[in-house]
Each structure stands twice: as C-alpha cells, then as structure tokens.
Motif scaffolding. Structure first.
Motif, PDB file in Angstrom:
ATOM      1  N   ARG A  14       0.834  -1.207   0.000  1.00 42.08           N
ATOM      2  CA  ARG A  14       0.000   0.000   0.000  1.00 42.08           C
ATOM      3  C   ARG A  14       0.870   1.258   0.000  1.00 42.08           C
ATOM      4  O   ARG A  14       0.545   2.252  -0.643  1.00 42.08           O
ATOM      5  CB  ARG A  14      -0.940  -0.010   1.206  1.00 42.08           C
ATOM      6  N   VAL A  15       1.966   1.223   0.759  1.00 38.16           N
ATOM      7  CA  VAL A  15       2.877   2.366   0.767  1.00 38.16           C
ATOM      8  C   VAL A  15       3.469   2.575  -0.621  1.00 38.16           C
ATOM      9  O   VAL A  15       3.496   3.703  -1.143  1.00 38.16           O
ATOM     10  CB  VAL A  15       3.987   2.149   1.815  1.00 38.16           C
ATOM     11  N   LEU A  16       3.944   1.511  -1.238  1.00 38.89           N
ATOM     12  CA  LEU A  16       4.552   1.637  -2.563  1.00 38.89           C
ATOM     13  C   LEU A  16       3.536   2.132  -3.592  1.00 38.89           C
ATOM     14  O   LEU A  16       3.864   2.952  -4.458  1.00 38.89           O
ATOM     15  CB  LEU A  16       5.136   0.290  -2.995  1.00 38.89           C
ATOM     16  N   SER A  17       2.319   1.641  -3.495  1.00 40.04           N
ATOM     17  CA  SER A  17       1.281   2.090  -4.422  1.00 40.04           C
ATOM     18  C   SER A  17       1.007   3.578  -4.246  1.00 40.04           C
ATOM     19  O   SER A  17       0.839   4.309  -5.229  1.00 40.04           O
ATOM     20  CB  SER A  17       0.007   1.281  -4.192  1.00 40.04           C
ATOM     21  N   ALA A  18       0.996   4.046  -2.994  1.00 40.15           N
ATOM     22  CA  ALA A  18       0.730   5.462  -2.732  1.00 40.15           C
ATOM     23  C   ALA A  18       1.872   6.350  -3.190  1.00 40.15           C
ATOM     24  O   ALA A  18       1.664   7.531  -3.518  1.00 40.15           O
ATOM     25  CB  ALA A  18       0.474   5.667  -1.241  1.00 40.15           C
ATOM     26  N   LEU A  19       3.100   5.812  -3.228  1.00 41.54           N
ATOM     27  CA  LEU A  19       4.265   6.591  -3.655  1.00 41.54           C
ATOM     28  C   LEU A  19       4.489   6.525  -5.164  1.00 41.54           C
ATOM     29  O   LEU A  19       5.303   7.291  -5.702  1.00 41.54           O
ATOM     30  CB  LEU A  19       5.528   6.080  -2.944  1.00 41.54           C
ATOM     31  N   ASP A  20       3.800   5.640  -5.837  1.00 44.44           N
ATOM     32  CA  ASP A  20       4.011   5.432  -7.268  1.00 44.44           C
ATOM     33  C   ASP A  20       3.747   6.714  -8.051  1.00 44.44           C
ATOM     34  O   ASP A  20       2.765   7.423  -7.812  1.00 44.44           O
ATOM     35  CB  ASP A  20       3.087   4.322  -7.765  1.00 44.44           C
ATOM     36  N   GLY A  21       4.648   7.016  -8.964  1.00 45.80           N
ATOM     37  CA  GLY A  21       4.484   8.191  -9.818  1.00 45.80           C
ATOM     38  C   GLY A  21       5.065   9.471  -9.266  1.00 45.80           C
ATOM     39  O   GLY A  21       4.982  10.528  -9.921  1.00 45.80           O
ATOM     40  N   LEU A  22       5.700   9.433  -8.079  1.00 46.90           N
ATOM     41  CA  LEU A  22       6.241  10.653  -7.468  1.00 46.90           C
ATOM     42  C   LEU A  22       7.697  10.912  -7.824  1.00 46.90           C
ATOM     43  O   LEU A  22       8.292  11.862  -7.328  1.00 46.90           O
ATOM     44  CB  LEU A  22       6.091  10.588  -5.942  1.00 46.90           C
ATOM     45  N   ASP A  23       8.296  10.077  -8.657  1.00 47.31           N
ATOM     46  CA  ASP A  23       9.701  10.241  -9.064  1.00 47.31           C
ATOM     47  C   ASP A  23      10.614  10.225  -7.834  1.00 47.31           C
ATOM     48  O   ASP A  23      11.362  11.174  -7.568  1.00 47.31           O
ATOM     49  CB  ASP A  23       9.891  11.535  -9.853  1.00 47.31           C
ATOM     50  N   LEU A  24      10.568   9.127  -7.100  1.00 48.62           N
ATOM     51  CA  LEU A  24      11.399   8.932  -5.921  1.00 48.62           C
ATOM     52  C   LEU A  24      12.388   7.801  -6.179  1.00 48.62           C
ATOM     53  O   LEU A  24      12.141   6.929  -7.005  1.00 48.62           O
ATOM     54  CB  LEU A  24      10.544   8.567  -4.706  1.00 48.62           C
ATOM     55  N   GLU A  25      13.486   7.824  -5.466  1.00 46.93           N
ATOM     56  CA  GLU A  25      14.435   6.711  -5.495  1.00 46.93           C
ATOM     57  C   GLU A  25      14.087   5.782  -4.331  1.00 46.93           C
ATOM     58  O   GLU A  25      14.247   6.152  -3.173  1.00 46.93           O
ATOM     59  CB  GLU A  25      15.869   7.221  -5.373  1.00 46.93           C
ATOM     60  N   VAL A  26      13.598   4.592  -4.649  1.00 45.34           N
ATOM     61  CA  VAL A  26      13.050   3.695  -3.633  1.00 45.34           C
ATOM     62  C   VAL A  26      13.977   2.499  -3.425  1.00 45.34           C
ATOM     63  O   VAL A  26      14.442   1.882  -4.383  1.00 45.34           O
ATOM     64  CB  VAL A  26      11.644   3.213  -4.039  1.00 45.34           C
TER      65      VAL A  26
END
Length: 405
Positions: A37-49
């Motif tokens: 759920r965290v990864l889905s919410a961060l998707d598309g924000l151009d972050l280095e994960v």
C-alpha cells in the motif's frame, strides 16, 4: 497554494489510505501488505526507492533540483501494528484477530505519504534531499536498528543532518503538537525470571517447595525496591506484565515465571536497575527456598531531542498553525521508541500530535496500546504539512554550534 492548504486538499485521500491500513494491520518486521500500500501510494512521485532485506521497509529519497544542495533531512514513519484485538467498534476496525493499530502507526504512514506528495511537488524548493523512512518493527522488534544496518543514513549519498518523526497520541488534545529538548523517551529493557522449586500436592505444601508465594513476594519486593533504592527525582520504572504458573488448583507447580519491562533515562540508571533486580530476586528466592534464573535483554536507547531542533520545530508549528497549537512537554515520557537509535546518529526531534476525538476529555480517553484507543484522523493533513515544512526550511545550528543542515 501554501503547504498547509495543499495538505488539506489531499486530506480525504490520506484518510482513506489510513483507514485501509487500519483495517488490515500487520505485526512485526514483515508487513508485506502494508508495504504494498505504501509503494502504491508513492508510485508516480519520481522517488528513489529502496526495499529492506531483513524487514519489509521502504526507504524513498526525494531529490532536490538545486545545484547548491546541502545535507539531507530524514523523515520517519513506523508501519507495524500491535499484537492485540481491537475493541473500538469503528466501521474500519481491524479485520485481523490479534492485531490492531492501537498506537497510531497507520496515521504516521499516511502523514509521511502526504509529505512525500507535497515534497515531490516542491522539490525545486528543497535545500537538500529528503529521506523518507517507512519502518516496520517498531513495537519491540527494533526495526530502526535493522534499517540503519542496511544503509538508511546513506540512502541519499550524504548522511542526513536532521531527522524528524511524528507520533500520534490518542489521549492528548486534538491537534496539539508537542516536544521537549533533551531526553524525551526512556530507554527500555526486559527482565524474565524463572523461580524453580519442587512440585507436589496442594494438600501437602510442606512437602514441596512452592514457587508461587516466592513469585508474589518478588513482585511486591520489586515495586518497593524502585521506591527505596532510587531517588524519587530519578525516573526509573519496573512493570510486571506477564505472570505464568501452575496447571491446576490442587497442584503445586515446579516453576513460576514473570516478565517485566524496565524504563530509565540513562545507561547508568538502567544498569543499576538490572543489578538491583537481580539482588532482590535472588534474595527473595533464597528466603523461600527456591532457585532463581534471570534473563535480561536490552531494548531501545533513550530518545534525546536536540535542543536547537526542538526550538525549530516549535517555531515552525507556530508559523503554520498558531502558537496555541504547540505546547512544550514539561517532562519526558517513560514510553520508548527505536527512533532513539536514529537520533543517536542524527540530531533531530520526536514530535507528538494529539488525536483525542472531539467531545471526549483527553483524561478519559483510552491511551495508546489500549484495545479501545481511538485516533481522530482529521489532523493527518496537519501532520503531513509539518513534516513537509520541516524539510523545506533550513533549521538553526545545534547547541554545539554544528549546523543541522
């Protein structure tokens, strides 16, 4: 739009996410559904994960676009739930027996995801990169230690010069932020005691060596020891939370056991507390003719807030919400948190945020870790805004003269 206006615009999304997390809690170091759920919410924000290996952590870096970038800031949220059964009656209450978000970690996750969205949209304004720390295993599993071991502080290249975390409090006034400089949360540890006698028939106790009276006497002696061996102005605490003995009313058991949590605000006091417990337990055991086996495990260190950073947080809260929304904590709390491991490496602050529901006196509200604890999520946007603003501003120098950024 201002940061606060923008945060309140996305408040409905954050509340929905929080309630999804609340209804599907996971305990410990491995929280795979929560991580998804965290990864889905961060998707598309151009972050280095980066994903954790020993635990299901998420570390995400928001890169600034400024050529004169300074050292990063770290923002932390914990993800795991507690091993208890919720008793709130909420529409979105836990669907998992024996697991519940009774410490507000679902709110923490939603706040940090909100901050990620706000920061990603303002990366051109960031003085430096921002490390987002989504940590499972805070509730007794030392997830922060594992994330540090896996390179958390090097995620952005340069090590962070400031770290901040927010913690919801179900029995504090709604919307009230608070922090204190210096020691804020206690060091913790656990002591387990096994009292070993010899079993027998309940009708012939004289023919056995009964460990149960020794267990009762030990519990009472430990409480007396705290008040008689330590200065009343030196906060230490021993709380017996587990007691196990016997299988039937008419059987004297071979063993009786207890486990207790320990709290102190210095390593010296903690070591002395352990030594005094050993002295008391062995003395009581000898008086009752039983043997004592003692196991001690170290928990979390003291959480120490940097004084200059604490003042900076107070100023930012006043600017965002008004001075009446912030109250400096007069005393440290005897709860513990592994954010202390991060703040031992990086100057920063653990901030509290009151979430007591409207119309309920905070003094009557169920506290964190209660199966009836309720956290009003109307303040999630405010928490996200504070985390965002702390990363957007350059804080003052530390007390020692070392700049936080």
């Amino acid at each position: 739009m201002t940061v606060l206006e923008d945060a309140r615009e996305i408040q409905p999304d954050l509340v929905r996410l929080r309630r999804e997390l609340h209804a599907d809690p996971e305990v410990g170091l491995l929280v795979p559904r929560t991580r998804e759920r965290v990864l889905s919410a961060l998707d598309g924000l151009d972050l280095e994960v980066t994903l954790g290996k020993a635990l299901t952590s998420v570390t995400a870096v928001v890169r600034t676009r400024r050529p004169d970038a300074v050292a990063p800031v770290l923002l932390r949220a914990d993800l795991d739930a507690l091993p208890l059964t919720e008793d709130t009656g909420l529409d979105y209450a836990s669907r998992t027996p024996g697991a519940a978000h009774a410490c507000g970690h679902d709110l923490h996750a939603a706040m940090l995801i909100g901050a990620a969205r706000l920061l990603a949209a303002r990366r051109h304004r960031l003085p430096g990169d921002v490390i987002l720390m989504f940590q499972p295993g805070e509730e007794g599993h030392d997830g922060a230690r594992l994330m540090l071991r896996e390179g958390l502080l090097d995620a952005a290249g340069d090590r962070p010069a400031a770290a901040y975390a927010l913690h919801a409090a179900s029995s504090a006034p709604l919307g009230r932020f608070g922090a204190r400089s210096g020691p804020a949360l206690a060091a913790s540890g656990t002591v387990e005691v096994v009292l070993r006698g010899s079993g027998g028939h309940g009708a012939w106790p004289h023919a056995a060596r009964d460990p149960i009276p020794a267990l009762g006497a030990t519990i009472g002696a430990l409480q007396t020891m705290v008040t008689r061996r330590f200065d009343a102005l030196e906060p230490v605490l021993v709380s017996v939370g587990q007691v196990r003995a016997g299988t039937a009313p008419n059987i004297i058991p071979e063993t009786a056991q207890l486990a207790a949590t320990l709290r102190a605000f210095s390593d010296t006091a903690h070591r002395r507390l352990v030594a005094e417990i050993e002295r008391v337990v062995h003395g009581v055991a000898a008086a009752h003719g039983v043997q004592a086996e003692i196991t001690h495990s170290q928990g979390y260190p003291v959480t120490v807030n940097d004084p200059a950073a604490a003042g900076f947080v107070a100023d930012v809260c006043a600017d965002l919400f008004g001075a009446e929304r912030y109250a400096a904590a007069e005393r440290p709390a005897l709860v513990s948190d592994d954010i202390g491991r991060v703040l031992a490496e990086v100057p920063g602050v653990m901030v509290s945020l009151g979430t007591c529901p409207p119309g309920l006196d905070p003094r009557d509200a169920a506290p964190n870790h209660s199966p009836r604890a309720v956290f009003d999520d109307s303040v999630i946007a405010d928490g996200a805004a504070l985390l965002t603003e702390l990363a957007l501003r350059t804080p003052p120098k530390t007390t020692e003269g070392r700049p936080l950024i």
